[in-house]
Write a protein that holds these residues in place. Structure first.
Motif, PDB file in Angstrom:
ATOM      1  N   PHE A  19       0.821  -1.356  -0.065  1.00 11.39           N
ATOM      2  CA  PHE A  19       0.098  -0.072  -0.074  1.00 11.39           C
ATOM      3  C   PHE A  19       1.058   1.250  -0.034  1.00 11.39           C
ATOM      4  CE2 PHE A  19      -2.206   3.523   1.620  1.00 11.39           C
ATOM      5  CZ  PHE A  19      -3.601   3.108   1.784  1.00 11.39           C
ATOM      6  N   THR A  20       1.885   1.386   0.899  1.00 16.02           N
ATOM      7  CA  THR A  20       2.647   2.436   0.956  1.00 16.02           C
ATOM      8  C   THR A  20       3.406   2.819  -0.203  1.00 16.02           C
ATOM      9  OG1 THR A  20       2.907   2.280   3.309  1.00 16.02           O
ATOM     10  CG2 THR A  20       4.805   3.178   2.391  1.00 16.02           C
ATOM     11  N   GLN A  21       3.969   1.652  -1.010  1.00 13.43           N
ATOM     12  CA  GLN A  21       4.661   1.710  -2.236  1.00 13.43           C
ATOM     13  C   GLN A  21       3.653   2.429  -3.186  1.00 13.43           C
ATOM     14  OE1 GLN A  21       8.039   1.399  -2.670  1.00 13.43           O
ATOM     15  NE2 GLN A  21       8.160   0.793  -0.573  1.00 13.43           N
ATOM     16  N   ASP A  22       2.640   1.958  -3.264  1.00 13.62           N
ATOM     17  CA  ASP A  22       1.830   2.511  -4.284  1.00 13.62           C
ATOM     18  C   ASP A  22       1.384   3.717  -4.070  1.00 13.62           C
ATOM     19  OD1 ASP A  22       1.461   0.113  -5.760  1.00 13.62           O
ATOM     20  OD2 ASP A  22      -0.318  -0.534  -4.603  1.00 13.62           O
ATOM     21  N   TRP A  23       1.111   4.263  -2.619  1.00 14.78           N
ATOM     22  CA  TRP A  23       0.963   5.684  -2.205  1.00 14.78           C
ATOM     23  C   TRP A  23       2.070   6.535  -2.531  1.00 14.78           C
ATOM     24  CZ3 TRP A  23       3.740   8.333   1.751  1.00 14.78           C
ATOM     25  CH2 TRP A  23       3.140   9.564   2.454  1.00 14.78           C
ATOM     26  N   LEU A  24       3.430   5.941  -2.267  1.00 16.32           N
ATOM     27  CA  LEU A  24       4.647   6.566  -2.720  1.00 16.32           C
ATOM     28  C   LEU A  24       4.789   7.082  -4.228  1.00 16.32           C
ATOM     29  CD1 LEU A  24       7.208   5.063  -0.483  1.00 16.32           C
ATOM     30  CD2 LEU A  24       6.430   7.442  -0.209  1.00 16.32           C
ATOM     31  N   LYS A  25       4.314   6.013  -5.074  1.00 18.02           N
ATOM     32  CA  LYS A  25       4.287   6.470  -6.414  1.00 18.02           C
ATOM     33  C   LYS A  25       3.454   7.415  -7.037  1.00 18.02           C
ATOM     34  CE  LYS A  25       4.901   1.396  -7.553  1.00 18.02           C
ATOM     35  NZ  LYS A  25       4.353   0.192  -8.346  1.00 18.02           N
ATOM     36  N   ARG A  26       2.611   8.129  -6.103  1.00 23.61           N
ATOM     37  CA  ARG A  26       1.691   9.074  -6.468  1.00 23.61           C
ATOM     38  C   ARG A  26       2.414  10.531  -6.027  1.00 23.61           C
ATOM     39  NH1 ARG A  26      -4.268   6.592  -6.603  1.00 23.61           N
ATOM     40  NH2 ARG A  26      -3.708   4.316  -7.041  1.00 23.61           N
ATOM     41  N   GLN A  27       3.372  10.698  -5.396  1.00 21.66           N
ATOM     42  CA  GLN A  27       3.808  11.629  -4.602  1.00 21.66           C
ATOM     43  C   GLN A  27       4.432  12.679  -5.574  1.00 21.66           C
ATOM     44  OE1 GLN A  27       3.122  12.325  -1.429  1.00 21.66           O
ATOM     45  NE2 GLN A  27       2.066  10.324  -1.764  1.00 21.66           N
ATOM     46  N   ARG A  28       4.356  13.915  -5.460  1.00 22.95           N
ATOM     47  CA  ARG A  28       4.960  14.815  -6.285  1.00 22.95           C
ATOM     48  C   ARG A  28       6.349  15.337  -5.987  1.00 22.95           C
ATOM     49  NH1 ARG A  28      -0.334  18.964  -5.989  1.00 22.95           N
ATOM     50  NH2 ARG A  28       0.151  18.702  -3.607  1.00 22.95           N
ATOM     51  N   ILE A  29       6.735  16.141  -6.629  1.00 25.54           N
ATOM     52  CA  ILE A  29       8.348  16.495  -6.362  1.00 25.54           C
ATOM     53  C   ILE A  29       8.015  17.850  -5.820  1.00 25.54           C
ATOM     54  CG2 ILE A  29      10.696  17.239  -7.230  1.00 25.54           C
ATOM     55  CD1 ILE A  29      10.387  15.310  -9.301  1.00 25.54           C
ATOM     56  N   ILE A  30       8.119  18.017  -4.390  1.00 26.23           N
ATOM     57  CA  ILE A  30       8.304  19.313  -3.636  1.00 26.23           C
ATOM     58  C   ILE A  30       9.324  19.639  -2.660  1.00 26.23           C
ATOM     59  CG2 ILE A  30       6.517  20.852  -2.031  1.00 26.23           C
ATOM     60  CD1 ILE A  30       4.100  19.001  -2.911  1.00 26.23           C
ATOM     61  N   SER A  31      10.057  20.642  -3.096  1.00 23.08           N
ATOM     62  CA  SER A  31      11.227  20.903  -2.190  1.00 23.08           C
ATOM     63  C   SER A  31      11.007  21.173  -0.815  1.00 23.08           C
ATOM     64  CB  SER A  31      12.076  22.084  -2.887  1.00 23.08           C
ATOM     65  OG  SER A  31      13.140  22.664  -2.180  1.00 23.08           O
ATOM     66  N   GLY A  32      11.719  20.115   0.037  1.00 19.83           N
ATOM     67  CA  GLY A  32      11.892  20.533   1.410  1.00 19.83           C
ATOM     68  C   GLY A  32      10.589  20.019   2.117  1.00 19.83           C
ATOM     69  N   SER A  33       9.663  19.267   1.405  1.00 18.23           N
ATOM     70  CA  SER A  33       8.341  18.421   2.015  1.00 18.23           C
ATOM     71  C   SER A  33       8.849  17.063   2.196  1.00 18.23           C
ATOM     72  CB  SER A  33       7.237  18.513   1.006  1.00 18.23           C
ATOM     73  OG  SER A  33       6.431  17.623   1.291  1.00 18.23           O
ATOM     74  N   ASP A  34       8.429  16.503   3.535  1.00 14.87           N
ATOM     75  CA  ASP A  34       8.567  15.042   3.780  1.00 14.87           C
ATOM     76  C   ASP A  34       7.556  14.075   2.766  1.00 14.87           C
ATOM     77  OD1 ASP A  34       9.956  15.967   5.955  1.00 14.87           O
ATOM     78  OD2 ASP A  34       8.393  15.030   7.570  1.00 14.87           O
ATOM     79  N   TRP A 106      -9.116   2.816  -0.621  1.00 16.53           N
ATOM     80  CA  TRP A 106     -10.293   2.137  -1.157  1.00 16.53           C
ATOM     81  C   TRP A 106     -10.011   1.226  -2.317  1.00 16.53           C
ATOM     82  CZ3 TRP A 106     -14.615   1.179   0.915  1.00 16.53           C
ATOM     83  CH2 TRP A 106     -14.794   1.932   2.104  1.00 16.53           C
ATOM     84  N   GLU A 107      -9.000   1.600  -3.045  1.00 15.15           N
ATOM     85  CA  GLU A 107      -8.561   0.666  -4.197  1.00 15.15           C
ATOM     86  C   GLU A 107      -8.011  -0.621  -3.703  1.00 15.15           C
ATOM     87  OE1 GLU A 107      -5.308   2.690  -6.053  1.00 15.15           O
ATOM     88  OE2 GLU A 107      -6.643   4.289  -7.007  1.00 15.15           O
ATOM     89  N   TYR A 108      -7.507  -0.596  -2.196  1.00 14.28           N
ATOM     90  CA  TYR A 108      -7.131  -1.867  -1.660  1.00 14.28           C
ATOM     91  C   TYR A 108      -8.289  -2.713  -1.182  1.00 14.28           C
ATOM     92  CZ  TYR A 108      -2.274  -1.796  -2.072  1.00 14.28           C
ATOM     93  OH  TYR A 108      -0.844  -1.994  -2.772  1.00 14.28           O
ATOM     94  N   VAL A 109      -9.363  -1.755  -0.781  1.00 15.36           N
ATOM     95  CA  VAL A 109     -10.482  -2.563  -0.354  1.00 15.36           C
ATOM     96  C   VAL A 109     -11.299  -3.119  -1.603  1.00 15.36           C
ATOM     97  CG1 VAL A 109     -12.950  -2.044   0.349  1.00 15.36           C
ATOM     98  CG2 VAL A 109     -11.202  -0.838   1.548  1.00 15.36           C
TER      99      VAL A 109
END
Length: 280
Positions: A19-34, A106-109
């Motif tokens: 789940f976390t890997q799929d969530w990470l794939k959708r992250q944007r590139i934002i300087s300084g953001s966790d 909800w995709e995982y559900v």
């Protein structure tokens, strides 16, 4: 917990890492953001751990009462909000990721429903929807509350520091302090002098405070009133005040406005006061 809900819970827990890997794939590139796709590795690992734990906590709510869920979630959001506020991650990014997390959840559900051999009804799905979305809403609500509370406390601390720096009590001897006032003294600053000066004077354990006005270019009746109140308050805690450095234009304005400095101890300049103190 019924068999189908137990199966969904176990599926979500077992797949928390994926789940976390799929969530990470959708992250944007934002300087300084966790949440940035290119965040430093140590930050990324912490975020992965937090997110996987988040998946499990939300799944756990399927078998919790409302009170139990809130207790569990509050502990998680307190720690996570504190971590996020240390970085440059703002609330806009938090809100965006809250939506991403919900969609992936909800995709995982949906994956569970399509893969299980159990007979899942529409009532089952709506029961889970009620539980899970309520939990996700509570997560977002408490996260914002904690985030803003930490932020406002930090701003208050910074404001206090700024006030103290704008009115620093400098210790000349163990018993004598100096408060040099510089620049314009408006209503807000004049009122802030009271708390800051009293606190610093008590902490320094002085019995005499030299109030140097040589850097003040204008004093009106309101400012003078606040200064007199400060001296009265200092007197109550056993601190004698000596006013020095009243500029000619300030003295002239004071006379025109009817401001009387006759009842307070004054000296022409700071050097004279310090000389007398050390001679004594």
């Amino acid at each position: 917990m019924d068999q189908k809900t137990e199966a969904l819970y176990q599926f979500l827990v077992d797949n928390a890492t994926d789940f976390t890997q799929d969530w990470l794939k959708r992250q944007r590139i934002i300087s300084g953001s966790d949440y940035s796709a290119y965040a430093p590795s140590e930050i990324m690992e912490r975020v992965k751990e937090q997110n996987s734990n988040y998946v499990r906590l939300v799944a756990k709510s399927l078998n919790q009462t409302e009170e139990e869920m809130k207790e569990t979630i509050s502990a998680w959001t307190s720690q996570t909000a504190a971590d996020r506020i240390k970085s440059k991650t703002d609330l806009t990014e938090v809100a965006w990721n809250s939506g991403v997390f919900r969609r992936v959840y909800w995709e995982y559900v949906q994956k569970f429903v399509s893969q299980t051999d159990l007979e899942i009804t529409l009532d089952d799905v709506f029961t889970w929807e009620k539980k899970l979305n309520y939990t996700l809403d509570y997560v977002f609500e408490t996260f914002i509350i904690v985030f803003m509370e930490i932020l406002m406390n930090r701003l208050a601390s910074q404001a206090t520091l700024i006030r103290e720096l704008s009115a620093p009590v400098i210790t000349l001897t163990r018993e004598v302090g100096l408060l040099p006032l510089i620049g314009e003294i408006d209503t807000t600053r004049a009122r802030g002098l009271m708390e800051s000066t009293l606190t610093q004077s008590i902490d320094a354990q002085i019995n005499t405070l030299i109030l140097d006005l040589s850097g003040v270019v204008m004093v009106d009746t309101m400012v003078a009133h606040e200064i007199f109140k400060l001296m009265d308050a200092l007197k109550l805690i056993g601190v004698r005040t000596i006013v020095t450095g009243i500029r000619p234009e300030v003295a002239q304005t004071a006379v025109q406005l009817g401001i009387k400095f006759s009842e307070i101890t004054t000296e022409g300049n700071l050097q004279n006061v310090i000389r007398k103190i050390f001679q004594r």
